[in-house]
Structure formats: C-alpha cells, structure tokens
Scaffold this active site. Structure first.
Site, mmCIF file in Angstrom:
data_model
loop_
_atom_site.group_PDB
_atom_site.id
_atom_site.type_symbol
_atom_site.label_atom_id
_atom_site.label_comp_id
_atom_site.label_asym_id
_atom_site.label_seq_id
_atom_site.Cartn_x
_atom_site.Cartn_y
_atom_site.Cartn_z
ATOM 1 N N GLU A 266 -54.425 -21.987 7.611
ATOM 2 C CA GLU A 266 -54.628 -21.384 8.926
ATOM 3 C C GLU A 266 -54.199 -19.925 8.959
ATOM 4 O O GLU A 266 -54.509 -19.206 9.905
ATOM 5 C CB GLU A 266 -53.915 -22.192 10.012
ATOM 6 C CG GLU A 266 -52.438 -22.418 9.777
ATOM 7 C CD GLU A 266 -51.581 -21.379 10.463
ATOM 8 O OE1 GLU A 266 -52.050 -20.763 11.412
ATOM 9 O OE2 GLU A 266 -50.441 -21.200 10.021
ATOM 10 N N LEU B 19 -47.016 -32.231 18.310
ATOM 11 C CA LEU B 19 -45.873 -32.967 17.788
ATOM 12 C C LEU B 19 -46.144 -33.418 16.353
ATOM 13 O O LEU B 19 -45.233 -33.441 15.528
ATOM 14 C CB LEU B 19 -45.570 -34.170 18.673
ATOM 15 C CG LEU B 19 -44.324 -34.986 18.317
ATOM 16 C CD1 LEU B 19 -43.072 -34.120 18.381
ATOM 17 C CD2 LEU B 19 -44.179 -36.181 19.258
ATOM 18 N N HIS C 142 -53.368 -26.321 11.344
ATOM 19 C CA HIS C 142 -51.928 -26.061 11.290
ATOM 20 C C HIS C 142 -51.227 -27.155 10.483
ATOM 21 O O HIS C 142 -50.410 -26.874 9.596
ATOM 22 C CB HIS C 142 -51.362 -26.052 12.718
ATOM 23 C CG HIS C 142 -50.829 -24.731 13.144
ATOM 24 N ND1 HIS C 142 -49.534 -24.344 12.937
ATOM 25 C CD2 HIS C 142 -51.411 -23.697 13.782
ATOM 26 C CE1 HIS C 142 -49.333 -23.139 13.427
ATOM 27 N NE2 HIS C 142 -50.459 -22.719 13.951
#
Length: 352
Positions: A10, A282, A316
């Site tokens: 990313e 999360l 990510h």
C-alpha cells in the site's frame, strides 16, 4: 539489518510505523527506503516523524536521516526503557498513529509507562481515539497488559490540539487469543461529536442513522466538545460479548448531515453482512500484537498466537502481513471462507 522498500504494497505510513515498532521489540536494525512512496506527498510528514522519534526515545535508539520530507532513514534500536513519555505531533496529524509505534514495545517492558501524545484525536485518515478505547485496547488487555487511555482534549483536522494519555502496566508475555465469533450483541449506541459548530448538525445525523438502523432514539447522543477548530464526527459502537466494533464517519464542509449518517450506516451494514467479528480496521491493528505473541518462546507459559475471522483483507492488512514476517519468525495463514470471510491464523513457524 533489514531493509524495507516503502513503495511496496500500500506504500503508506503503516510500513514505517510497524517496521519501527518491530525493530524496537526485536532489537533489529532497519533501513527504510522510498518511505510513503505510494502517497501524493511521499516522505516523512509530521506525524510520521513524531512516530519514528517516539520509537527511538522508548529504547534510546539511534536515528539517521529522520528529517521532514525524508524518504530514507536508518534506525539502530537500543534496549526498551519504561517511563514517562510526551510526544507532540505539532499539527492535526494523528496521535493514534504515533501510539501505534510507541505502544507495542512498552507492552512487555520491565516496568510501567505513561505516554502522552498531542495532535489529532479524530482524523479521517486514521483510527479515532474511540476505536483505541473501545475496540483495540480491550483486546490488548485480554493479552495480559493493563492499558488505560483517556482523552483530555479533542483534536479535529485541520486545527489539531488534542491530547491523549495512556497508562501501561506491562506483562512478561502476551497471551494470544481466538476471535471467531462476536457472541451476543449487548448494546449499541450512536455518538455525534460536534466542536465549534451548531449541535443541530449532530441532531440530524443521529435522527437519520437511528431511523435507517431501526434503533431507538435513546441510542443516540450528541456531545458538544471544546476544540481548537470546527469538527464533526459521527460514530457507532456495537458492543458484543467478545468484541466491540467501532465505525466512524466525518462531517465535511458542503456535506449534508444526512449524507454523513448514510455513510456510517453503509459501513455498519457491510460489517454485518460478512458476519465476521473483526471489521476491516481492527483486522489490521491486531495483527502486530498477535504476531508478537506468536513469536514468543513456546515454553513462556502463555498461549502464543491465535486465529480471527474478518471480511475481505485490505491492502493495508496484506502489506502488514509481509512486514511482520520480515521481522518475526512466524507463520500467517489466510484461508478464504464462504460469504467473503477470511480466517487468519498467526502462529510460530514450527506450528504453522
């Protein structure tokens, strides 16, 4: 020394923060090149510079090349030192992202620590303070440390000026866990934060979200907060037996309050559709502590690693997996399941 190409995956600040934290924990020197090459403004911005200096401070490490705008740096970590730390971003850059770097090494330090970070607390490009408090830290505390956090000032973009205090009582080892079910829904609430703006904005956001979610009017609350500049955040907290999911949308000039609420509802419904307990952000954040747990000696007396279910993996998270396996002798296995779920199992290479 490990060399990290910041243009891979990313191509953002996550590679920088995780690499610095892992370098401190493992005592491994690291050289970072092409830092944030995937961003419109590459190199170290204020919050990234604060993060790398925080990593160096908590271990008396040596930084070479850590300057504003720098796209390369070298870091030689020292031994982790518990203590009292104060880091200031000096802008609306995220204080939460600075904590991503400073917190992991202190979770297993030889004594307690207090970390104060000043900067942005609610920034649309980073997890907000409420995510840290309600979703992330309860899982960290499940692993053995006792970490508490409080917000003393809210800081919205672009004015900043927020202040967060985190107290850390470390544990010798990190106890791994499984998170494959939310369990029963215990409570849900909507919170509209309004700073230096008419509270009517929050009222409209809450009214729209309550109606679309078929929640009660009493499930919503508008909080006026004192800030250095105007800001508006709409959040939902869904508290379940095993995890609390936090969703956030940000009001912007020219965007109707109803549109802000619609975006929040869309995020909640997307998570509910997967039926996975761990939402996208999360899923990325808990990888590092579970990785540290998995890398511990097998005879440390606690469970090492764990498994959790989430939805489709973000870029990510995929990048984070690569970084963790560069620093730690662990295995991260991803299994696709029906309904778009992903099962991630983090363990030692001997067990994986």
């Amino acid at each position: 020394m490990i060399t990290i190409d910041g243009s891979q995956g990313e191509g953002g600040g996550q590679m920088l923060r995780s690499s610095m934290a892992l370098a401190v924990v493992t005592g491994t020197p690291v050289r970072l090149e092409k830092i944030r090459a995937g961003r419109a403004k590459p190199g170290l911005m204020r919050q990234h510079l604060t993060s790398v200096r925080a990593a160096a401070e908590v271990c008396d490490g040596e930084l070479i090349g850590a300057e504003p705008g720098a796209q390369e740096l070298t870091f030689h970590p020292g031994a982790v030192r518990p203590g009292d730390y104060h880091f200031s971003v000096g802008s609306a850059g995220s204080a939460m992202l600075v904590l991503q770097t400073a917190l992991p090494p202190l979770l297993t330090a030889s004594g307690p620590s207090t970390v104060v970070v000043e900067g942005g607390t609610h920034n649309q490009w980073a997890p907000p303070f409420d995510f840290l408090l309600k979703s992330y830290l309860p899982l960290i505390n499940r692993m053995g440390p006792e970490v508490t956090a409080r917000i003393e000032r809210h800081g919205f973009y672009p004015a900043g000026g927020g202040r967060v205090v985190v107290d850390i009582q470390p544990a010798p080892f990190l106890n791994g866990f499984d998170l494959t079910s939310t369990g029963r829904v215990l409570n849900h609430r909507l919170i509209a934060l309004v700073g230096n703006l008419p509270t009517e904005i929050g009222d409209r956001e809450i009214a729209r979200a309550v109606r679309k979610l078929n929640w009660r009017k009493e499930d919503g609350e508008v909080r006026g907060v004192r800030t250095n500049g105007p800001g508006n955040v709409l959040m939902a907290e869904i508290e379940c037996e095993h995890v609390t999911a936090v969703f956030t949308t940000f009001g912007r000039q020219g965007t109707r309050a109803e549109h802000v609420a619609d975006n929040l509802v869309k995020s909640i419904r997307g998570w509910q559709k997967t039926t996975a307990p761990v939402e996208e952000y999360l899923a990325d954040q808990i990888l590092l502590p579970l990785g540290l747990s998995a890398a511990q000696p097998a005879d440390c007396g606690v469970r090492c690693g764990g498994t959790y279910l989430t939805g489709p993996l973000s870029q990510h998270t995929l990048t984070h997996i690569d970084i963790l396996q560069r620093f730690l002798d662990i295995s991260i296995v991803v299994n696709q399941r029906q309904g778009g779920q992903c099962e991630l199992t983090v363990g030692s290479t001997s067990s994986g």
